[in-house]
Motif scaffolding. Structure first.
Motif: not given
Length: 243
Positions: A116-131
């Motif tokens: 699971f990978i997400k980029i927010t509009d303020n430039g944060r990156i969120i990444a995780k595996i298997n929740n």
């Protein structure tokens, strides 16, 4: 006496690193006032790139000296001697778009691992595996590589996450050098092309600021000195037309 004369001659030279810093202090004052809702410098820069300033910037592109300085800055940076967070700062590869708030990988499976990978509009990156919340990465993009390298993810997982992020970021970047060549040859540019030059200019100036303030440059390198000289004149003219 000759030694003393040499020292006096050295004192005659203009310190463009200091002058660039002064120009950026003025620019930063404007950013703080205009985008007071933003706390991070990156957010202010992204807002500046989104704001409709290209019409103001367009006036600067009518001045031959500004175009010449922009072209010379492009040439100086092409050596890739200046880096920001270990990434080269140059017009051949510059981030035009701001980060988009979206999920770029929604629990997709690769080698029996869900990403699971997400980029927010303020430039944060969120990444995780298997929740797994306890092992996720949640940081600004500028810190992403360091956070990823120090994470508990395996080598394969790190490479997978890095590949996905790289593909996303590369969709934000452009080679602006052909547009600068158009300026030099007096070719007509579209509004979209002028916007791209404007956004590239703001990003390059911000990256050069980071490189200088974070001590990533070699202050004795001649090309580096020349690049900051050109950047100073460009930024000074830009700040002067802001109100």
């Amino acid at each position: 006496m000759n030694g003393q004369l040499k020292e006096y001659k050295e004192q005659m030279e203009i310190d463009y690193f200091a002058y660039f810093a002064k120009a950026y202090f003025a620019f930063n004052c404007y950013l703080k006032d205009k985008f007071s809702n933003c706390t991070a410098d990156r957010d202010k820069i992204d807002e500046m790139k989104r704001a409709n300033y290209f019409s103001i910037f367009k006036r600067l592109l009518e001045e031959n000296l500004f175009i010449q300085n922009l072209s010379e800055l492009k040439n100086q940076l092409s050596s890739r001697l200046i880096t920001n967070n270990k990434e080269p700062v140059y017009f051949e590869y510059v981030k035009i778009k701001s980060f988009a708030n979206r999920i770029i990988c929604n629990n997709e499976t690769y080698r029996r691992v869900k990403y699971f990978i997400k980029i927010t509009d303020n430039g944060r990156i969120i990444a995780k595996i298997n929740n797994e919340e306890e092992n996720k990465i949640d940081c600004i993009y500028d810190d992403f590589n360091n956070k990823l390298n120090s994470s508990v993810f395996s080598k394969t997982q790190k490479e997978r996450i890095q590949s996905i992020i790289k593909e996303e970021i590369e969709s934000y970047v452009k080679d602006i050098t052909p547009l600068i060549t158009k300026l030099l040859t007096n070719e007509t540019l579209t509004d979209d092309e002028i916007k791209d030059i404007y956004r590239a200019f703001v990003e390059i100036i911000y990256s050069m600021r980071n490189a200088l303030f974070h001590s990533e440059i070699n202050p004795e390198n001649t090309e580096t000195k020349q690049a900051y000289e050109k950047a100073y004149w460009l930024l000074r003219e830009f700040v002067r037309i802001l109100s």
